[in-house]
Design a protein around this motif. Structure first.
Motif, PDB file in Angstrom:
ATOM      1  N   LEU A  10       0.837  -1.192   0.000  1.00  0.00           N
ATOM      2  CA  LEU A  10       0.000   0.000   0.000  1.00  0.00           C
ATOM      3  C   LEU A  10       0.872   1.242   0.000  1.00  0.00           C
ATOM      4  O   LEU A  10       1.901   1.301   0.687  1.00  0.00           O
ATOM      5  N   THR A  11       0.471   2.247  -0.746  1.00  0.00           N
ATOM      6  CA  THR A  11       1.156   3.535  -0.713  1.00  0.00           C
ATOM      7  C   THR A  11       0.663   4.310   0.514  1.00  0.00           C
ATOM      8  O   THR A  11      -0.299   3.920   1.175  1.00  0.00           O
ATOM      9  N   ARG A  12       1.325   5.434   0.797  1.00  0.00           N
ATOM     10  CA  ARG A  12       0.893   6.256   1.933  1.00  0.00           C
ATOM     11  C   ARG A  12      -0.524   6.774   1.701  1.00  0.00           C
ATOM     12  O   ARG A  12      -1.330   6.831   2.644  1.00  0.00           O
ATOM     13  N   LYS A  13      -0.847   7.111   0.467  1.00  0.00           N
ATOM     14  CA  LYS A  13      -2.192   7.596   0.161  1.00  0.00           C
ATOM     15  C   LYS A  13      -3.219   6.505   0.403  1.00  0.00           C
ATOM     16  O   LYS A  13      -4.308   6.764   0.941  1.00  0.00           O
ATOM     17  N   GLU A  32       9.319   9.084  12.839  1.00  0.00           N
ATOM     18  CA  GLU A  32       9.632   8.663  14.204  1.00  0.00           C
ATOM     19  C   GLU A  32       9.752   7.139  14.335  1.00  0.00           C
ATOM     20  O   GLU A  32       9.608   6.597  15.429  1.00  0.00           O
ATOM     21  N   ARG A  33      10.048   6.461  13.242  1.00  0.00           N
ATOM     22  CA  ARG A  33      10.045   4.992  13.241  1.00  0.00           C
ATOM     23  C   ARG A  33      11.089   4.378  14.172  1.00  0.00           C
ATOM     24  O   ARG A  33      10.897   3.269  14.671  1.00  0.00           O
ATOM     25  N   GLU A  34      12.184   5.102  14.422  1.00  0.00           N
ATOM     26  CA  GLU A  34      13.185   4.547  15.329  1.00  0.00           C
ATOM     27  C   GLU A  34      12.639   4.438  16.749  1.00  0.00           C
ATOM     28  O   GLU A  34      13.060   3.572  17.516  1.00  0.00           O
ATOM     29  N   ASP A  35      11.684   5.289  17.081  1.00  0.00           N
ATOM     30  CA  ASP A  35      11.096   5.271  18.421  1.00  0.00           C
ATOM     31  C   ASP A  35       9.827   4.434  18.496  1.00  0.00           C
ATOM     32  O   ASP A  35       9.558   3.792  19.508  1.00  0.00           O
ATOM     33  N   ASN A  36       9.023   4.451  17.411  1.00  0.00           N
ATOM     34  CA  ASN A  36       7.727   3.773  17.493  1.00  0.00           C
ATOM     35  C   ASN A  36       7.682   2.415  16.808  1.00  0.00           C
ATOM     36  O   ASN A  36       6.654   1.725  16.864  1.00  0.00           O
ATOM     37  N   GLY A  37       8.775   2.005  16.137  1.00  0.00           N
ATOM     38  CA  GLY A  37       8.824   0.685  15.507  1.00  0.00           C
ATOM     39  C   GLY A  37       8.146   0.589  14.155  1.00  0.00           C
ATOM     40  O   GLY A  37       7.959  -0.523  13.626  1.00  0.00           O
ATOM     41  N   HIS A  38       7.755   1.713  13.596  1.00  0.00           N
ATOM     42  CA  HIS A  38       7.099   1.724  12.278  1.00  0.00           C
ATOM     43  C   HIS A  38       7.945   0.936  11.272  1.00  0.00           C
ATOM     44  O   HIS A  38       9.161   1.108  11.194  1.00  0.00           O
ATOM     45  N   PRO A  39       7.319   0.033  10.491  1.00  0.00           N
ATOM     46  CA  PRO A  39       8.097  -0.766   9.527  1.00  0.00           C
ATOM     47  C   PRO A  39       8.735   0.090   8.438  1.00  0.00           C
ATOM     48  O   PRO A  39       8.189   1.129   8.051  1.00  0.00           O
ATOM     49  N   GLU A  40       9.883  -0.344   7.990  1.00  0.00           N
ATOM     50  CA  GLU A  40      10.537   0.328   6.876  1.00  0.00           C
ATOM     51  C   GLU A  40       9.733   0.099   5.593  1.00  0.00           C
ATOM     52  O   GLU A  40       8.973  -0.869   5.480  1.00  0.00           O
ATOM     53  N   ALA A  41       9.887   1.017   4.655  1.00  0.00           N
ATOM     54  CA  ALA A  41       9.195   0.862   3.374  1.00  0.00           C
ATOM     55  C   ALA A  41       9.717  -0.376   2.660  1.00  0.00           C
ATOM     56  O   ALA A  41      10.908  -0.713   2.741  1.00  0.00           O
ATOM     57  N   ALA A  42       8.806  -1.064   1.973  1.00  0.00           N
ATOM     58  CA  ALA A  42       9.194  -2.274   1.237  1.00  0.00           C
ATOM     59  C   ALA A  42       9.908  -1.917  -0.060  1.00  0.00           C
ATOM     60  O   ALA A  42      10.655  -2.727  -0.614  1.00  0.00           O
ATOM     61  N   GLY A  43       9.701  -0.698  -0.539  1.00  0.00           N
ATOM     62  CA  GLY A  43      10.318  -0.262  -1.781  1.00  0.00           C
ATOM     63  C   GLY A  43       9.544   0.905  -2.361  1.00  0.00           C
ATOM     64  O   GLY A  43       8.830   1.608  -1.630  1.00  0.00           O
ATOM     65  N   MET A  44       9.688   1.130  -3.655  1.00  0.00           N
ATOM     66  CA  MET A  44       8.982   2.216  -4.324  1.00  0.00           C
ATOM     67  C   MET A  44       8.310   1.689  -5.579  1.00  0.00           C
ATOM     68  O   MET A  44       8.855   0.839  -6.287  1.00  0.00           O
ATOM     69  N   ILE A  45       7.113   2.189  -5.856  1.00  0.00           N
ATOM     70  CA  ILE A  45       6.395   1.882  -7.084  1.00  0.00           C
ATOM     71  C   ILE A  45       5.903   3.208  -7.652  1.00  0.00           C
ATOM     72  O   ILE A  45       5.204   3.966  -6.953  1.00  0.00           O
ATOM     73  N   ASN A  46       6.286   3.488  -8.871  1.00  0.00           N
ATOM     74  CA  ASN A  46       5.940   4.761  -9.515  1.00  0.00           C
ATOM     75  C   ASN A  46       6.348   5.958  -8.652  1.00  0.00           C
ATOM     76  O   ASN A  46       5.591   6.897  -8.446  1.00  0.00           O
ATOM     77  N   ARG A  47       7.563   5.852  -8.083  1.00  0.00           N
ATOM     78  CA  ARG A  47       8.192   6.915  -7.305  1.00  0.00           C
ATOM     79  C   ARG A  47       7.494   7.180  -5.970  1.00  0.00           C
ATOM     80  O   ARG A  47       7.736   8.190  -5.328  1.00  0.00           O
ATOM     81  N   ALA A  48       6.626   6.251  -5.556  1.00  0.00           N
ATOM     82  CA  ALA A  48       5.944   6.380  -4.265  1.00  0.00           C
ATOM     83  C   ALA A  48       6.370   5.240  -3.346  1.00  0.00           C
ATOM     84  O   ALA A  48       6.446   4.085  -3.778  1.00  0.00           O
ATOM     85  N   LEU A  49       6.675   5.569  -2.100  1.00  0.00           N
ATOM     86  CA  LEU A  49       7.016   4.533  -1.135  1.00  0.00           C
ATOM     87  C   LEU A  49       5.817   3.629  -0.894  1.00  0.00           C
ATOM     88  O   LEU A  49       4.663   4.077  -0.879  1.00  0.00           O
TER      89      LEU A  49
END
Length: 272
Positions: A10-13, A32-49
């Motif tokens: 899923l994109t951010r939108k 704030e992912r280093e503090d809250n554990g938010h997963p890293e992006a899997a990659g980019m599709i059409n220039r969108a994370l």
């Protein structure tokens, strides 16, 4: 359905639409992912994370699980304390030891109710030692000198001289007017009277119903002195600063005041 390496992403939108969140809030969570554990992006599709949908959903459920916690509004509903009082207690956390929230989601803080209640019981006990301070009402209210005495749990006649001979920490009036007959009327901000109530043990303002006695040493006869003596006995080798912080968290009050009490207990160790 968009996939990456055979997994739905899923994109951010799309996350915003699925979970009802704003783009700016999602961006903040990712920063704030280093503090809250938010997963890293899997990659980019059409220039969108993009993020793996299953991983993001699992993280978000953990992040938003506040079933056992209470917001300020929850605490207000349960305890009956005014919102302004709860906000004032939080604003004074450096001096009164108010616990930090267990979790913050957006602009809402959440506390463990057991931790909060334990702290508040100690805080109230410390306030009762000074006198039964009335903590209801709005901090911005302007009140008369006699009303200030009522807030402090004191006889109005006992503070009539405060404006001209102020004890330590007594606030300046927020409003002062002179009548046609030359009488000065003073109004005090309720929040300033609360602050005085918290700080007056280090200066003026003896609790109602008490009389001046000859103390043998600082804090002689104060029940907190025995608490400090017990802490010293149970924690040999612990520094005064560490003990003061520990006692402030356990019983309320400020670490600075407890430092004075601990020093007196070390110098006069009888009864422990």
């Amino acid at each position: 359905m968009t996939t990456l390496d055979g997994r739905r992403v899923l994109t951010r939108k799309e996350l915003a639409g699925t979970y009802g969140l704003s783009i700016s809030h999602l961006e903040k969570l990712y920063r704030e992912r280093e503090d809250n554990g938010h997963p890293e992006a899997a990659g980019m599709i059409n220039r969108a994370l993009v993020w793996y949908a299953a991983d993001w959903h699992q993280w978000y459920e953990r992040h938003t699980d506040v079933a056992a916690l209470e917001s300020r509004s929850d605490i207000q509903d349960r305890t009956g304390l005014g919102l302004s009082t709860l906000e004032r207690l939080w604003a004074g956390r450096k001096s009164n030891g108010h616990p930090e929230p267990e979790k913050t989601i957006g602009n809402t803080m959440y506390w463990n109710p057991t931790t909060w209640d334990t702290w508040y019981e100690g805080y109230k006990a410390n306030q009762q030692w000074r006198t039964n301070v009335d903590l209801s009402g709005n901090a911005e209210d302007l009140i008369s000198l006699s009303e200030a005495a009522r807030v402090l749990g004191m006889d109005p006649t006992s503070i009539t001289k405060y404006p001209v001979r102020p004890p330590k920490h007594w606030p300046a009036p927020a409003e002062e007017t002179t009548t046609d007959k030359g009488f000065v009327k003073r109004k005090y901000r309720r929040g300033d009277i609360w602050t005085y109530a918290e700080r007056r043990e280090r200066g003026g303002g003896r609790p109602a119903g008490t009389t001046k006695t000859d103390r043998r040493y600082p804090y002689d006869g104060d029940p907190r002195l025995d608490q400090a003596r017990t802490a010293i006995k149970e924690n040999p080798g612990t520094t005064t600063a560490q003990l003061a912080g520990q006692l402030a968290r356990q019983h309320g009050g400020t670490a600075g005041t407890w430092s004075h009490i601990v020093r007196s207990a070390r110098q006069h160790p009888e009864d422990y």
